[in-house]
Scaffold this motif. Structure first.
Motif, mmCIF file in Angstrom:
data_model
loop_
_atom_site.group_PDB
_atom_site.id
_atom_site.type_symbol
_atom_site.label_atom_id
_atom_site.label_comp_id
_atom_site.label_asym_id
_atom_site.label_seq_id
_atom_site.Cartn_x
_atom_site.Cartn_y
_atom_site.Cartn_z
ATOM 1 N N THR A 1 4.235 10.703 -9.274
ATOM 2 C CA THR A 1 3.554 11.131 -10.491
ATOM 3 C C THR A 1 3.073 12.570 -10.363
ATOM 4 O OG1 THR A 1 2.831 8.849 -10.900
ATOM 5 C CG2 THR A 1 1.674 10.600 -12.075
ATOM 6 N N THR A 2 2.472 12.897 -9.230
ATOM 7 C CA THR A 2 1.959 14.250 -9.010
ATOM 8 C C THR A 2 3.091 15.269 -8.952
ATOM 9 O OG1 THR A 2 0.088 13.347 -7.767
ATOM 10 C CG2 THR A 2 0.576 15.684 -7.472
ATOM 11 N N ARG B 1 0.835 -1.209 0.000
ATOM 12 C CA ARG B 1 0.000 0.000 0.000
ATOM 13 C C ARG B 1 0.867 1.254 0.000
ATOM 14 N NH1 ARG B 1 -2.843 -2.745 4.338
ATOM 15 N NH2 ARG B 1 -4.672 -3.867 3.533
ATOM 16 N N LEU C 1 4.005 5.942 -5.486
ATOM 17 C CA LEU C 1 3.922 6.083 -6.942
ATOM 18 C C LEU C 1 3.019 7.254 -7.312
ATOM 19 C CD1 LEU C 1 4.756 4.987 -9.688
ATOM 20 C CD2 LEU C 1 2.794 3.417 -9.577
ATOM 21 N N ASP C 2 1.905 7.403 -6.624
ATOM 22 C CA ASP C 2 1.013 8.543 -6.877
ATOM 23 C C ASP C 2 1.706 9.858 -6.539
ATOM 24 O OD1 ASP C 2 -1.001 6.863 -7.703
ATOM 25 O OD2 ASP C 2 -1.972 6.763 -5.732
ATOM 26 N N GLU C 3 2.456 9.869 -5.435
ATOM 27 C CA GLU C 3 3.161 11.086 -5.034
ATOM 28 C C GLU C 3 4.215 11.481 -6.057
ATOM 29 O OE1 GLU C 3 5.863 12.803 -1.310
ATOM 30 O OE2 GLU C 3 4.927 10.819 -1.172
ATOM 31 N N CYS D 1 2.149 2.009 -3.462
ATOM 32 C CA CYS D 1 1.103 2.601 -4.305
ATOM 33 C C CYS D 1 0.969 4.098 -4.028
ATOM 34 C CB CYS D 1 -0.230 1.898 -4.068
ATOM 35 S SG CYS D 1 -0.262 0.165 -4.561
ATOM 36 N N GLU D 2 1.031 4.472 -2.761
ATOM 37 C CA GLU D 2 0.944 5.887 -2.392
ATOM 38 C C GLU D 2 2.171 6.654 -2.879
ATOM 39 O OE1 GLU D 2 0.500 5.834 1.808
ATOM 40 O OE2 GLU D 2 -1.538 4.986 1.780
ATOM 41 N N PRO E 1 -0.839 13.776 -15.904
ATOM 42 C CA PRO E 1 0.349 13.085 -15.378
ATOM 43 C C PRO E 1 0.960 12.160 -16.421
ATOM 44 C CG PRO E 1 -1.450 13.017 -13.792
ATOM 45 C CD PRO E 1 -2.029 13.546 -15.068
ATOM 46 N N ARG F 1 3.771 9.173 -17.640
ATOM 47 C CA ARG F 1 4.221 7.908 -17.065
ATOM 48 C C ARG F 1 5.556 8.115 -16.362
ATOM 49 N NH1 ARG F 1 5.512 2.216 -20.266
ATOM 50 N NH2 ARG F 1 6.068 1.007 -18.405
ATOM 51 N N LEU G 1 -1.907 -1.561 -10.047
ATOM 52 C CA LEU G 1 -0.978 -0.640 -10.697
ATOM 53 C C LEU G 1 -1.124 -0.592 -12.208
ATOM 54 C CD1 LEU G 1 2.264 -1.437 -8.655
ATOM 55 C CD2 LEU G 1 0.621 0.406 -8.282
#
Length: 352
Positions: free
Chosen positions: A207-208, A197, A203-205, A200-201, A219, A221, A248
């Protein structure tokens, strides 16, 4: 004093000097004839003055031979493990930065930022990449920065590895590390669902943060590799491959690895190299480890300042910089704001 005593006195004094200067036990270096001779008065009062200039020359010669023998032992041991080491007194005085020295191009220098929960195996994965053995004992990582220098096909390459474990509870520092990263390695443990988990968080951070820095509306890749480590603990698995692909997406580069037995690492390292535009020979199994001094002489010889007599251009090799330290936060900020500082009104770095 008879002739025999005059002969043995300086020799025995020399041996006593060997013992005091080197710590070698006398029985290991005495000739059998000397061992059988009892010279109590001499042994009780060894004096340097009893040793002739010739004797002192013998001392220096033997000490030099012992020093060379010790170095050969170290080299032999390091060669058997795939690493070449040099004595600390011969190491460079400063870290080697190929870009600053003008020895390579900017595109040949990449920084890999490693993120993930504690105890998932990040440090051992980095050890494998650096050509070191798996370490069973666990010690919490505060922050690790490594630099591995390559010489492949006549070109020099530099890979910086930043394990930002200590920034887990410091969002601003972690954001800065993310903004300075070119490639990302996100590691979780297959026997720990919470660590997945967290990846996953992260990866989002990433990307942003990258989208905001590059001012992208959508966003892009992220050049990231997801690593599910500890596949050797199959009986304790808590996260399946299908679940990872479902969460993912199939476009994410995902590898199940084991830092302990090495499975899956080769493909993961090759993918990291491809994402950074680096040659496949940067994978640990495809190059030879040499000393940092040999690497420096090789690069200098390639530039024509000295003749390179170490190896041909077709032999991929690499060296680990033993003095590598993470650049200061000021340097990282300047790197992030590099494009903005050329404008009249520099923009604020979005690291909060």
């Amino acid at each position: 004093m008879n002739t025999t005593e005059k002969f043995y006195l300086p020799v025995d004094g020399i041996l006593e000097m060997f013992n005091s200067l080197t710590g070698h036990h006398q029985s290991h270096i005495m000739h059998p004839v000397l061992q059988s001779t009892v010279l109590a008065p001499v042994l009780q009062h060894p004096k340097v003055s009893n040793i002739s200039k010739t004797g002192m020359g013998i001392i220096k010669t033997v000490q030099g031979r012992w020093s060379q023998q010790d170095k050969r032992v170290v080299t032999s041991r390091s060669s058997s493990s795939g690493n070449e080491q040099v004595s600390t007194d011969r190491l460079p005085k400063t870290s080697v930065d190929l870009l600053e020295l003008g020895l390579t191009k900017h595109r040949n220098c990449q920084r890999i930022v490693v993120l993930g929960a504690p105890k998932v195996g990040k440090t051992n994965i980095l050890r494998r990449f650096l050509g070191k053995e798996f370490e069973e004992h666990y010690e919490p990582t505060t922050e690790d920065f490594h630099r591995k220098l390559f010489h492949i096909g006549g070109e020099a390459y530099q890979i910086d590895l930043l394990d930002a474990s200590s920034e887990r509870d410091f969002p601003a520092k972690r954001r800065l590390s993310i903004l300075t990263g070119d490639i990302f390695l996100l590691v979780f443990s297959l026997d720990d669902r919470d660590s997945f988990r967290e990846v996953c968080e992260l990866l989002d951070e990433i990307t942003t943060a990258k989208a905001k820095l590059l001012k992208l509306k959508n966003p892009a890749r992220v050049p990231a590799v997801i690593c599910g480590n500890k596949v050797d603990l199959e009986a304790e698995r808590a996260v399946s491959r299908s679940e990872v692909e479902e969460v993912l997406g199939e476009d994410v580069s995902f590898f199940e690895t084991s830092a302990k037995d090495g499975s899956g690492l080769e493909g993961m390292f090759s993918t990291l190299a491809a994402l950074g535009g680096l040659p496949g020979e940067t994978s640990p199994s495809r190059h030879e480890i040499i000393s940092i001094l040999t690497y420096q002489s090789l690069c200098i010889g390639q530039r024509g300042r000295r003749g390179s007599r170490t190896r041909g251009l077709g032999a991929p090799c690499a060296a680990v910089d033993p003095l590598a330290r993470r650049p200061s936060f000021t340097s990282d900020l300047r790197m992030v704001l590099g494009s903005s500082t050329k404008q009249k009104k520099p923009e604020k770095c979005q690291i909060q």
